[in-house]
Write a protein that holds these residues in place. Structure first.
Motif, PDB file in Angstrom:
ATOM      1  N   LEU A 220       6.232  -0.006   4.208  1.00  0.00           N
ATOM      2  CA  LEU A 220       4.879  -0.339   4.636  1.00  0.00           C
ATOM      3  C   LEU A 220       4.531   0.428   5.909  1.00  0.00           C
ATOM      4  O   LEU A 220       5.395   0.693   6.750  1.00  0.00           O
ATOM      5  CB  LEU A 220       4.763  -1.839   4.906  1.00  0.00           C
ATOM      6  N   THR A 221       3.282   0.766   6.045  1.00  0.00           N
ATOM      7  CA  THR A 221       2.801   1.427   7.257  1.00  0.00           C
ATOM      8  C   THR A 221       1.587   0.660   7.781  1.00  0.00           C
ATOM      9  O   THR A 221       0.837   0.062   7.015  1.00  0.00           O
ATOM     10  CB  THR A 221       2.400   2.890   6.984  1.00  0.00           C
ATOM     11  N   THR A 241      -3.665  -2.938  -0.838  1.00  0.00           N
ATOM     12  CA  THR A 241      -4.013  -1.515  -0.777  1.00  0.00           C
ATOM     13  C   THR A 241      -2.768  -0.633  -0.785  1.00  0.00           C
ATOM     14  O   THR A 241      -2.700   0.374  -1.501  1.00  0.00           O
ATOM     15  CB  THR A 241      -4.845  -1.233   0.484  1.00  0.00           C
ATOM     16  N   GLN A 242      -1.757  -1.014   0.003  1.00  0.00           N
ATOM     17  CA  GLN A 242      -0.552  -0.194   0.081  1.00  0.00           C
ATOM     18  C   GLN A 242       0.259  -0.258  -1.205  1.00  0.00           C
ATOM     19  O   GLN A 242       0.857   0.734  -1.621  1.00  0.00           O
ATOM     20  CB  GLN A 242       0.294  -0.629   1.281  1.00  0.00           C
ATOM     21  N   SER A 245      -1.447   2.127  -3.617  1.00  0.00           N
ATOM     22  CA  SER A 245      -1.215   3.536  -3.296  1.00  0.00           C
ATOM     23  C   SER A 245       0.196   3.994  -3.614  1.00  0.00           C
ATOM     24  O   SER A 245       0.467   5.180  -3.744  1.00  0.00           O
ATOM     25  CB  SER A 245      -1.522   3.797  -1.816  1.00  0.00           C
ATOM     26  N   ASN A 246       1.110   3.031  -3.763  1.00  0.00           N
ATOM     27  CA  ASN A 246       2.499   3.351  -4.106  1.00  0.00           C
ATOM     28  C   ASN A 246       2.830   3.036  -5.566  1.00  0.00           C
ATOM     29  O   ASN A 246       4.006   2.974  -5.941  1.00  0.00           O
ATOM     30  CB  ASN A 246       3.457   2.592  -3.188  1.00  0.00           C
TER      31      ASN A 246
END
Length: 333
Positions: A220-221, A241-242, A245-246
């Motif tokens: 995670l970022t 969202t993350q 995107s992954n």
């Protein structure tokens, strides 16, 4: 079965280097087992008897010793600019076990019996360690850090299924079908990072990290442990969202985020009951899946057609899953 060791070590030796000393032991053993049994029997005549039975069994073991270590330091100790000891295991077992049995009969008097049994036993028992021990002369970093990291990310994915079908078409008809599936999945692992009976001199930081979790998916970022502890709606939106995107889309329904250990571990469950874990590994938030993913299914069908008909079906599914970490995230001096 996989029973072996992966070692990177310096033992009872003096080492002096101006740059970095790196020892890395990595195990990526994979067991991919598919066992399927099928049986069919059909009988006809004045008196027809159809008997069919199928059985399938898989047994898979992964037992690994994965270690990166300094044990003893010779006459003059061990010295390097920085020292990194890393031990990691990502062993996997993928097992598919299936059995199908079909029995049929027809005639004046008919009887059919069909039995299917599928059994699976999957065991992962790994010992992952990164350590410094018995260094009485001293382990020294002259310019950088001393880092010990032990990571255990083994996984079992097991699918076990059994199906039995019995049918009889007779004046006097009887049919009996039975299906049973039993899967036992055991993960018993140890992940340790430690320093024992040693003298340490480090110009930089001394960091010991031990992690015991499922297979990592991504990091995670833009989120912090505080965000995850609070579990606010903005955090859930950022997680969705993350994940997208992954390539790990969460169900569009409600998300449930719970704290397993403050600032260290969290569980995320989507509306489809898919479970993910988030672990704080040295400041990096790592998303992983459960260690054991098991599916056990049975189907039993019995049909009798005639002036006098009797049909009976029995199905049983048993799943036993055990995760026994002998040490959970243990890092110690």
């Amino acid at each position: 079965d996989v029973c072996s060791s992966d070692l990177a070590f310096v033992q009872d030796s003096t080492v002096s280097v101006t740059r970095n000393l790196q020892l890395s032991a990595t195990a990526t053993q994979t067991v991919d087992a598919t066992v399927v049994a099928a049986s069919a029997a059909f009988a006809g005549g004045a008196n027809g008897l159809g008997l069919s039975g199928a059985g399938a069994k898989t047994v898979s073991y992964v037992t690994m010793y994965v270690k990166a270590y300094l044990d003893g330091d010779g006459a003059s100790g061990i010295s390097a600019g920085s020292i990194s000891l890393t031990a990691s295991d990502t062993s996997t077992i993928d097992a598919l076990t299936g059995a199908i049995s079909i029995a049929g009969s027809y005639g004046g008097n008919g009887a059919s019996l069909s039995i299917a049994v599928a059994l699976a036993l999957n065991v992962v028992g790994n010992d992952v360690e990164a350590f410094v021990a018995n260094a009485d002369q001293g382990v020294t970093t002259t310019t950088g850090d001393l880092t010990l990291t032990a990571t255990e990310q083994a996984r079992i994915r097991s699918t076990t299924a059994a199906a039995a079908i019995a049918a009889s078409v007779s004046s006097n008809a009887a049919s009996l079908s039975g299906a049973g599936a039993d899967a036992t999945n055991v993960v018993f692992t140890k992940s340790n990072a430690y320093i024992s009976s040693s003298t340490i001199r480090a110009l930089g930081a001394v960091t010991l990290t031990s992690t015991n979790s499922g297979p990592a998916l991504f990091n995670l970022t833009g989120l912090t442990p505080t965000n995850l502890n609070d579990g606010a709606s903005a955090t859930l939106t950022a997680l969705r969202t993350q994940f997208a995107s992954n390539g790990s889309d969460l169900d569009s329904g409600t998300l449930a985020l719970s704290t397993l250990k403050t600032d260290q571990a969290w569980k995320l469950v989507d509306a489809d009951r898919v479970i993910y874990f988030i672990t704080n590994v040295g400041g990096t938030l790592v998303v992983s899946r459960p260690v054991i993913i098991a599916s056990v299914q049975t189907a039993a069908i019995s049909a009798s057609l005639g002036a006098n008909g009797v049909g009976m079906s029995i199905g049983a599914s048993i799943s036993q899953n055990l995760i026994g970490y002998s040490q959970i995230g243990r890092a110690h001096v």
